[in-house]
Write a protein that holds these residues in place. Structure first.
Motif, PDB file in Angstrom:
ATOM      1  N   ASP A 173     -13.575 -25.979   9.669  1.00 47.29           N
ATOM      2  CA  ASP A 173     -12.996 -25.286  10.682  1.00 47.29           C
ATOM      3  C   ASP A 173     -11.913 -24.206   9.982  1.00 47.29           C
ATOM      4  N   ILE A 174     -11.926 -22.862  10.474  1.00 47.60           N
ATOM      5  CA  ILE A 174     -11.248 -22.012  10.341  1.00 47.60           C
ATOM      6  C   ILE A 174     -10.603 -21.181  11.354  1.00 47.60           C
ATOM      7  N   HIS A 175     -10.004 -20.161  11.408  1.00 48.03           N
ATOM      8  CA  HIS A 175      -9.375 -19.543  12.583  1.00 48.03           C
ATOM      9  C   HIS A 175      -8.761 -20.445  13.604  1.00 48.03           C
ATOM     10  N   ASP A 176      -7.966 -21.357  13.073  1.00 44.75           N
ATOM     11  CA  ASP A 176      -7.329 -22.594  13.915  1.00 44.75           C
ATOM     12  C   ASP A 176      -6.076 -22.262  14.212  1.00 44.75           C
ATOM     13  N   ALA A 177      -5.300 -21.424  13.852  1.00 43.22           N
ATOM     14  CA  ALA A 177      -3.972 -21.417  13.947  1.00 43.22           C
ATOM     15  C   ALA A 177      -3.477 -21.549  15.325  1.00 43.22           C
ATOM     16  N   LEU A 178      -4.489 -20.840  16.302  1.00 38.49           N
ATOM     17  CA  LEU A 178      -3.954 -21.046  17.661  1.00 38.49           C
ATOM     18  C   LEU A 178      -4.112 -22.586  18.168  1.00 38.49           C
ATOM     19  N   LEU A 179      -5.109 -23.295  17.786  1.00 42.38           N
ATOM     20  CA  LEU A 179      -5.452 -24.354  18.365  1.00 42.38           C
ATOM     21  C   LEU A 179      -4.450 -25.551  18.084  1.00 42.38           C
ATOM     22  N   THR A 180      -3.911 -26.107  19.075  1.00 39.90           N
ATOM     23  CA  THR A 180      -2.867 -27.201  19.214  1.00 39.90           C
ATOM     24  C   THR A 180      -3.577 -28.574  18.698  1.00 39.90           C
ATOM     25  N   ASP A 181      -2.286 -29.275  18.265  1.00 36.96           N
ATOM     26  CA  ASP A 181      -2.919 -30.585  17.731  1.00 36.96           C
ATOM     27  C   ASP A 181      -3.294 -31.659  18.963  1.00 36.96           C
ATOM     28  N   LEU A 182      -2.886 -30.976  20.195  1.00 35.13           N
ATOM     29  CA  LEU A 182      -3.537 -32.077  21.422  1.00 35.13           C
ATOM     30  C   LEU A 182      -4.997 -31.600  21.621  1.00 35.13           C
ATOM     31  N   ALA A 183      -5.180 -30.515  21.242  1.00 30.02           N
ATOM     32  CA  ALA A 183      -6.522 -30.059  21.662  1.00 30.02           C
ATOM     33  C   ALA A 183      -7.664 -30.325  20.448  1.00 30.02           C
ATOM     34  N   ARG A 184      -7.156 -30.543  19.260  1.00 31.86           N
ATOM     35  CA  ARG A 184      -8.028 -30.820  18.190  1.00 31.86           C
ATOM     36  C   ARG A 184      -9.243 -31.924  18.421  1.00 31.86           C
ATOM     37  N   PRO A 185      -8.578 -33.077  18.784  1.00 33.37           N
ATOM     38  CA  PRO A 185      -9.621 -34.070  18.908  1.00 33.37           C
ATOM     39  C   PRO A 185     -10.635 -33.802  20.000  1.00 33.37           C
ATOM     40  N   ILE A 186     -10.740 -32.968  20.791  1.00 35.42           N
ATOM     41  CA  ILE A 186     -11.711 -32.438  21.798  1.00 35.42           C
ATOM     42  C   ILE A 186     -12.664 -31.618  21.044  1.00 35.42           C
ATOM     43  N   TYR A 187     -12.021 -30.699  20.188  1.00 30.64           N
ATOM     44  CA  TYR A 187     -12.879 -29.976  19.301  1.00 30.64           C
ATOM     45  C   TYR A 187     -13.637 -30.658  18.447  1.00 30.64           C
ATOM     46  N   ASP A 188     -12.858 -31.343  17.919  1.00 33.85           N
ATOM     47  CA  ASP A 188     -13.602 -32.475  16.815  1.00 33.85           C
ATOM     48  C   ASP A 188     -14.866 -33.147  17.262  1.00 33.85           C
ATOM     49  N   SER A 189     -14.428 -33.723  18.711  1.00 36.67           N
ATOM     50  CA  SER A 189     -15.573 -34.620  19.065  1.00 36.67           C
ATOM     51  C   SER A 189     -16.862 -33.812  19.516  1.00 36.67           C
ATOM     52  N   GLN A 190     -16.562 -32.675  20.363  1.00 36.90           N
ATOM     53  CA  GLN A 190     -17.765 -31.885  20.826  1.00 36.90           C
ATOM     54  C   GLN A 190     -18.497 -31.030  19.780  1.00 36.90           C
ATOM     55  N   ILE A 191     -17.670 -30.756  18.869  1.00 36.42           N
ATOM     56  CA  ILE A 191     -18.543 -29.763  17.875  1.00 36.42           C
ATOM     57  C   ILE A 191     -19.271 -30.802  16.895  1.00 36.42           C
TER      58      ILE A 191
END
Length: 210
Positions: A173-191
């Protein structure tokens, strides 16, 4: 090769005591480019290009050089004659001992009413690809993809399809400064589940051997 993640879109690559930094922007650390022998900038947006960050890197190392597109070079080249190089799609060059290929021409569409600017991606040593703000697919296989995971110009379905199209061994992951810690598990799981490649994330300052 050692990869070190900086904040947002900036990364540092090191090998044999030499280092190359890509996109030390406003969201990145003030010293993100300090110590680098080569600095690559993908485009002019402030989260990728910050003149103070570049000046700090260039002044810290009188042998440091910048490779970037014309719009950025015009803003910084006068201060460092002969040390700023303009590149575009299809160009190849050597920087800090790394072989670099340039891919891509345009920034991704943010909105139809916003004119698109130039954006280039850098393939380093035929292995690590940083696309800047675009979903550019290099014309050759990529081992490690720097994945713009969250931006005003993308959505997660496009990010997943991009990983599938590039087919890297791994995506960081890069370009992630706008991604909150709350959303990271969703992104990690789906990607991770749908992208078809190992999906990895480094915190700013964390490194990995490639």
């Amino acid at each position: 090769m050692k990869l070190t993640k900086k904040t947002h879109a900036c990364v540092r690559l090191e090998r044999d005591g030499r280092s190359l930094v890509i996109d030390p922007g406003t969201f990145s650390e003030e010293d993100a480019a300090v110590g680098a022998e080569a600095i690559l900038v993908t485009h002019e947006h402030i989260d990728h290009f910050n003149e103070d960050r570049l000046r700090a890197g260039m002044e810290a190392n009188p042998a440091a050089e910048i490779w970037t597109l014309r719009s950025v070079a015009e803003k910084i080249s006068a201060a460092f004659p002969g040390r700023v190089h303009v590149v575009g799609h299809g160009d190849t060059f050597s920087a800090a001992g790394f072989d670099v290929q340039v891919h891509g021409e345009l920034h991704a569409v943010i909105h139809p009413d916003i004119p698109r600017i130039t954006n280039v991606g850098y393939l380093v040593d035929g292995s690590v690809f940083h696309p800047g703000d675009a979903l550019t697919v290099p014309e050759q296989p990529v081992d490690t993809l720097m994945l713009p995971v969250m931006a005003p110009w993308n959505k997660i379905s496009e990010v997943i399809e991009y990983v599938r199209e590039v087919k890297p061994v791994r995506a960081y992951d890069i370009h992630d400064a706008l991604l909150t810690d709350l959303a990271r598990p969703i992104y990690d799981s789906q990607i991770g589940a749908l992208g078809g490649a190992e999906h990895l994330r480094l915190t700013p300052g964390e490194s990995a051997d490639l």
